[in-house]
Design a protein around this motif. Structure first.
Motif, PDB file in Angstrom:
ATOM      1  N   GLY A  53       0.721  -1.218  -0.039  1.00  0.00           N
ATOM      2  CA  GLY A  53       0.088   0.051  -0.048  1.00  0.00           C
ATOM      3  C   GLY A  53       0.779   1.227   0.059  1.00  0.00           C
ATOM      4  O   GLY A  53       0.332   2.374   0.144  1.00  0.00           O
ATOM      5  N   ASN A  92      -5.142   0.872 -13.444  1.00  0.00           N
ATOM      6  CA  ASN A  92      -4.873  -0.271 -12.241  1.00  0.00           C
ATOM      7  C   ASN A  92      -4.638  -1.459 -12.760  1.00  0.00           C
ATOM      8  O   ASN A  92      -5.374  -1.868 -13.538  1.00  0.00           O
ATOM      9  CB  ASN A  92      -6.344  -0.036 -11.565  1.00  0.00           C
ATOM     10  N   TRP A  94      -4.500  -5.504 -12.304  1.00  0.00           N
ATOM     11  CA  TRP A  94      -5.251  -6.268 -11.239  1.00  0.00           C
ATOM     12  C   TRP A  94      -5.264  -7.600 -12.072  1.00  0.00           C
ATOM     13  O   TRP A  94      -5.197  -7.842 -13.204  1.00  0.00           O
ATOM     14  CB  TRP A  94      -6.876  -5.848 -11.266  1.00  0.00           C
ATOM     15  N   CYS A 101      -6.874  -7.408  -5.290  1.00  0.00           N
ATOM     16  CA  CYS A 101      -7.565  -6.674  -6.277  1.00  0.00           C
ATOM     17  C   CYS A 101      -9.219  -7.119  -6.063  1.00  0.00           C
ATOM     18  O   CYS A 101      -9.748  -5.932  -6.024  1.00  0.00           O
ATOM     19  CB  CYS A 101      -7.119  -7.601  -7.254  1.00  0.00           C
ATOM     20  N   GLU A 103     -10.352  -7.116  -3.163  1.00  0.00           N
ATOM     21  CA  GLU A 103     -10.707  -6.018  -1.955  1.00  0.00           C
ATOM     22  C   GLU A 103     -10.849  -4.718  -2.427  1.00  0.00           C
ATOM     23  O   GLU A 103     -11.788  -4.094  -1.840  1.00  0.00           O
ATOM     24  CB  GLU A 103      -9.740  -6.064  -0.956  1.00  0.00           C
ATOM     25  N   GLU A 104     -10.115  -4.292  -3.240  1.00  0.00           N
ATOM     26  CA  GLU A 104     -10.146  -2.679  -3.663  1.00  0.00           C
ATOM     27  C   GLU A 104     -10.933  -2.546  -4.736  1.00  0.00           C
ATOM     28  O   GLU A 104     -11.298  -1.493  -5.140  1.00  0.00           O
ATOM     29  CB  GLU A 104      -8.588  -2.494  -4.169  1.00  0.00           C
ATOM     30  N   GLU A 107     -13.608  -0.068  -4.200  1.00  0.00           N
ATOM     31  CA  GLU A 107     -13.095   1.361  -3.988  1.00  0.00           C
ATOM     32  C   GLU A 107     -12.934   1.948  -5.480  1.00  0.00           C
ATOM     33  O   GLU A 107     -13.006   3.195  -5.542  1.00  0.00           O
ATOM     34  CB  GLU A 107     -12.013   1.332  -3.097  1.00  0.00           C
ATOM     35  N   THR A 171      -1.663   0.766  -8.797  1.00  0.00           N
ATOM     36  CA  THR A 171      -2.345   2.003  -9.400  1.00  0.00           C
ATOM     37  C   THR A 171      -1.687   2.952  -9.760  1.00  0.00           C
ATOM     38  O   THR A 171      -0.706   3.409  -8.793  1.00  0.00           O
ATOM     39  CB  THR A 171      -3.405   2.382  -8.462  1.00  0.00           C
ATOM     40  N   PRO A 187      -3.412  -2.675  -2.461  1.00  0.00           N
ATOM     41  CA  PRO A 187      -4.834  -2.228  -2.603  1.00  0.00           C
ATOM     42  C   PRO A 187      -5.017  -0.599  -1.985  1.00  0.00           C
ATOM     43  O   PRO A 187      -4.119  -0.235  -1.122  1.00  0.00           O
ATOM     44  CB  PRO A 187      -5.627  -3.196  -1.757  1.00  0.00           C
ATOM     45  N   LEU A 188      -5.838   0.029  -2.379  1.00  0.00           N
ATOM     46  CA  LEU A 188      -5.999   1.299  -2.077  1.00  0.00           C
ATOM     47  C   LEU A 188      -7.657   1.555  -1.677  1.00  0.00           C
ATOM     48  O   LEU A 188      -8.312   0.727  -1.953  1.00  0.00           O
ATOM     49  CB  LEU A 188      -5.667   2.607  -3.048  1.00  0.00           C
ATOM     50  N   THR A 189      -7.760   2.835  -0.995  1.00  0.00           N
ATOM     51  CA  THR A 189      -9.182   3.223  -1.065  1.00  0.00           C
ATOM     52  C   THR A 189      -9.621   4.260  -1.870  1.00  0.00           C
ATOM     53  O   THR A 189      -8.767   4.886  -2.510  1.00  0.00           O
ATOM     54  CB  THR A 189      -9.578   3.862   0.612  1.00  0.00           C
TER      55      THR A 189
END
Length: 204
Positions: A53, A92, A94, A101, A103-104, A107, A171, A187-189
């Motif tokens: 992250g 992105n 993925w 992947c 999970e995000e 978002e 990303t 992963p990001l938000t």
């Protein structure tokens, strides 16, 4: 073992756990843009390198050349960075086999809907990796992803990303000249992504 011995063991175990938590926190806060978590393996999923992250932002004067990304979308349509001058592009990388992947994904879709609603000059493009176009497309449809993704195509699209992808997911935020302005390895938000996008949009 007597009561004193048991208490000593409990204190030792607690100290060990605290040390592990501190260690994890330090890894998550690393300033090294290339800091990558250990090789991960989940059940019958493929092995992959998962980023921690870490966020890297690059000053305009230090950015590299324009990213010449091109390929075919999962739907079979041609896509290219040509003609994107003046547009901030989010790339992105993925795969539907990659737990972070998955999970995000909500978002990313949330951030995409936000920039669309605000009519910002921003485009999203995914780069699917290590799977068939059919698998990637099925995942996107099941998760209501409405921005396009490029098919794996043997990894050809990845070659255009200038060695900036060492983890899945990664990303990249490209500035109006198509240069890498920011990178998130892992992963990001939606909040993090919007912050990076807004920073690039605010540039003169």
């Amino acid at each position: 073992m007597g009561p004193v011995g048991r208490r000593s063991m409990v204190r030792w175990g607690a100290a060990l756990l605290a040390g592990a938590v501190v260690g994890l926190g330090a890894a998550a806060c690393s300033s090294d843009p290339n800091s990558i978590a250990a090789q991960a393996q989940s059940g019958d999923r493929k092995g992959y390198i998962s980023g921690d992250g870490t966020i890297e932002q690059i000053a305009p004067a230090q950015r590299g050349n324009t990213v010449a990304l091109t390929g075919t979308t999962l739907e079979g349509e041609p896509w290219s960075m040509k003609g994107k001058d003046g547009t901030v592009v989010v790339v992105n990388v993925w795969g539907s086999w990659c737990p972070p992947c998955i999970e995000e994904t909500p978002e990313l879709q949330k951030a995409w809907k936000q920039v669309q609603a605000e009519q910002l000059d921003v485009e999203f493009i995914g780069v699917d990796t290590q799977e068939s176009a059919e698998s990637g497309l099925a995942f996107q449809k099941a998760n209501n992803v409405t921005y396009p993704s490029l098919a794996y195509d043997g990894g050809v699209p990845l070659l255009a990303l200038q060695g900036k992808v060492a983890a899945t997911p990664t990303t990249l935020v490209l500035d109006r000249e198509g240069r890498v302005a920011a990178r998130v390895s892992g992963p990001l938000t939606a909040t993090t992504l919007r912050g990076l996008i807004d920073d690039v949009l605010a540039e003169a």
